[in-house]
Scaffold this motif. Sequence first.
Motif, PDB file in Angstrom:
ATOM      1  N   ARG A 275       4.393   4.790  -0.870  1.00 46.96           N
ATOM      2  CA  ARG A 275       4.985   3.465  -1.109  1.00 46.96           C
ATOM      3  C   ARG A 275       5.469   3.331  -2.551  1.00 46.96           C
ATOM      4  O   ARG A 275       6.480   2.684  -2.811  1.00 46.96           O
ATOM      5  CB  ARG A 275       3.952   2.382  -0.803  1.00 46.96           C
TER       6      ARG A 275
ATOM      7  N   GLY B 143      -0.216   1.658   7.398  1.00 48.96           N
ATOM      8  CA  GLY B 143      -0.549   1.203   6.054  1.00 48.96           C
ATOM      9  C   GLY B 143      -1.920   1.612   5.568  1.00 48.96           C
ATOM     10  O   GLY B 143      -2.162   1.668   4.355  1.00 48.96           O
ATOM     11  N   ASP B 144      -2.857   1.922   6.505  1.00 49.31           N
ATOM     12  CA  ASP B 144      -4.211   2.295   6.097  1.00 49.31           C
ATOM     13  C   ASP B 144      -4.425   3.805   6.096  1.00 49.31           C
ATOM     14  O   ASP B 144      -5.554   4.274   5.925  1.00 49.31           O
ATOM     15  CB  ASP B 144      -5.231   1.648   7.040  1.00 49.31           C
ATOM     16  N   MET B 145      -3.346   4.586   6.245  1.00 44.50           N
ATOM     17  CA  MET B 145      -3.493   6.041   6.316  1.00 44.50           C
ATOM     18  C   MET B 145      -3.435   6.665   4.925  1.00 44.50           C
ATOM     19  O   MET B 145      -2.875   6.093   3.981  1.00 44.50           O
ATOM     20  CB  MET B 145      -2.383   6.642   7.203  1.00 44.50           C
ATOM     21  N   GLU B 146      -4.033   7.866   4.812  1.00 43.17           N
ATOM     22  CA  GLU B 146      -4.034   8.588   3.538  1.00 43.17           C
ATOM     23  C   GLU B 146      -2.602   8.939   3.140  1.00 43.17           C
ATOM     24  O   GLU B 146      -1.790   9.374   3.970  1.00 43.17           O
ATOM     25  CB  GLU B 146      -4.859   9.870   3.669  1.00 43.17           C
TER      26      GLU B 146
ATOM     27  N   THR C 216       1.121   0.576  12.940  1.00 45.35           N
ATOM     28  CA  THR C 216       1.035   0.469  11.481  1.00 45.35           C
ATOM     29  C   THR C 216       0.374   1.710  10.885  1.00 45.35           C
ATOM     30  O   THR C 216      -0.571   2.265  11.456  1.00 45.35           O
ATOM     31  CB  THR C 216       0.240  -0.778  11.073  1.00 45.35           C
TER      32      THR C 216
ATOM     33  N   TYR D  31       1.247   9.138  12.526  1.00 49.59           N
ATOM     34  CA  TYR D  31       0.216   8.444  13.301  1.00 49.59           C
ATOM     35  C   TYR D  31      -0.373   9.335  14.397  1.00 49.59           C
ATOM     36  O   TYR D  31      -1.584   9.319  14.634  1.00 49.59           O
ATOM     37  CB  TYR D  31       0.815   7.190  13.936  1.00 49.59           C
TER      38      TYR D  31
ATOM     39  N   PHE E  14      -0.334   6.888   2.131  1.00 49.18           N
ATOM     40  CA  PHE E  14       0.609   5.770   2.217  1.00 49.18           C
ATOM     41  C   PHE E  14       0.815   5.076   0.866  1.00 49.18           C
ATOM     42  O   PHE E  14       1.964   4.769   0.499  1.00 49.18           O
ATOM     43  CB  PHE E  14       0.150   4.763   3.271  1.00 49.18           C
ATOM     44  N   PRO E  15      -0.265   4.788   0.097  1.00 48.22           N
ATOM     45  CA  PRO E  15      -0.042   4.115  -1.200  1.00 48.22           C
ATOM     46  C   PRO E  15       0.888   4.899  -2.131  1.00 48.22           C
ATOM     47  O   PRO E  15       1.767   4.322  -2.782  1.00 48.22           O
ATOM     48  CB  PRO E  15      -1.454   3.993  -1.772  1.00 48.22           C
TER      49      PRO E  15
ATOM     50  N   ASP F 262       5.435  -1.004   6.882  1.00 47.24           N
ATOM     51  CA  ASP F 262       4.371  -0.279   7.610  1.00 47.24           C
ATOM     52  C   ASP F 262       4.790   0.104   9.032  1.00 47.24           C
ATOM     53  O   ASP F 262       4.319   1.099   9.561  1.00 47.24           O
ATOM     54  CB  ASP F 262       3.074  -1.094   7.708  1.00 47.24           C
TER      55      ASP F 262
END
Length: 352
Positions: free
Chosen positions: A182, A173-176, A171, A106, A178-179, A267
């Motif tokens: 996960r 969760g919206d960062m590059e 959080t 972050y 992360f998907p 997250d």
Amino acid sequence: MSAATAPSAAPEKTEDERLAPRSAVRRLLGRPELGAVVGAGAVFVFFSIVAETFLQWSSFSTVLYASSTIGIMAVPVALLMIGGEFDLSAGVMVASSALIASMFSYQMTANVWVGVGVSLVATLAIGFFNGFLLTRTKLPSFIITLGTFLMLTGANLGFTKLISGTVSTKTIGDMEGFPSARKVFASHLTIGDVDLNVTILWWFGLVAVATWVLLRTRMGNWIFAAGGGADAARAVGVPVNRTKIGLYMAVAFGAWISGMHLLMSYDVVQSSEGVGNEFLYIIAAVIGGCLMTGGYGSAVGAAVGAFIFGMTNKGIVYAQWSADWFKLFLGAMLLFAVLLNAWVRKRSEAGK
């Protein structure tokens, strides 16, 4: 003419009992995880009777998930105990690993994978610190890792409040990245009607690797030798110090996997996560047959110990018993499993 001499009698053959062939039954009875397997069977039958939903596939996948979150750490902790040491910082190290990855991602970069890599290096460094300090100072592992536990607990809270202003991280969760992260650490697999968390694969993989190391490699012999008698092991050339440092780093690696699962699942991470879980990992290893004195145990046994804990933890929920009695019943079930484990082991040793 010389008198004929009678041929001397052939020397009587003596058999070394260590080289005597052993039947498959005797080899099975000598396995350290036998008592845990019997205990797991007893716990499984018990909850199958008292909880109607316990035998459903959806319930079983939940039990496996709960077991895997303990088992990922119980396996390397078991190896460390076989090597004769403890790590009281194992629980809080999981939170430290997640906090490092989250805050570094972050604050310092736009890609989560960079934070994940930094967290791996930092967590392995904590494990190396524990092992290095232990081998250099010769202090008991209880003292060394208790100090690390307190330092990490304070650092987790202090740095989290200093950077984020609260006791939890921001959080990510919206960062590059992360998907994809996960998918590796917190995704789900669907097999038929059963939904399985990927942590189960991590758990099974660690059990397979740890069992191979213990039973098929020279490192495995070093671990048993270091735990059975460090001075004797050094006398025959076993690198005891390097072995113990490596075992502490293995615990750190397990903490990193657990920490990444924690972070990718929610997250955000609370700074107080993981405190007290170190006892669960040690309990699972002990239930699985690891001796507190070192030199004896198995990775499979630790996995079965974690499975017993998972069944007990979720079985109480499926039985719909009051949560007020949760820890009392949990402690009784774990004590029963340990006593049964010890009884079976004594019976098997008496039959050798």
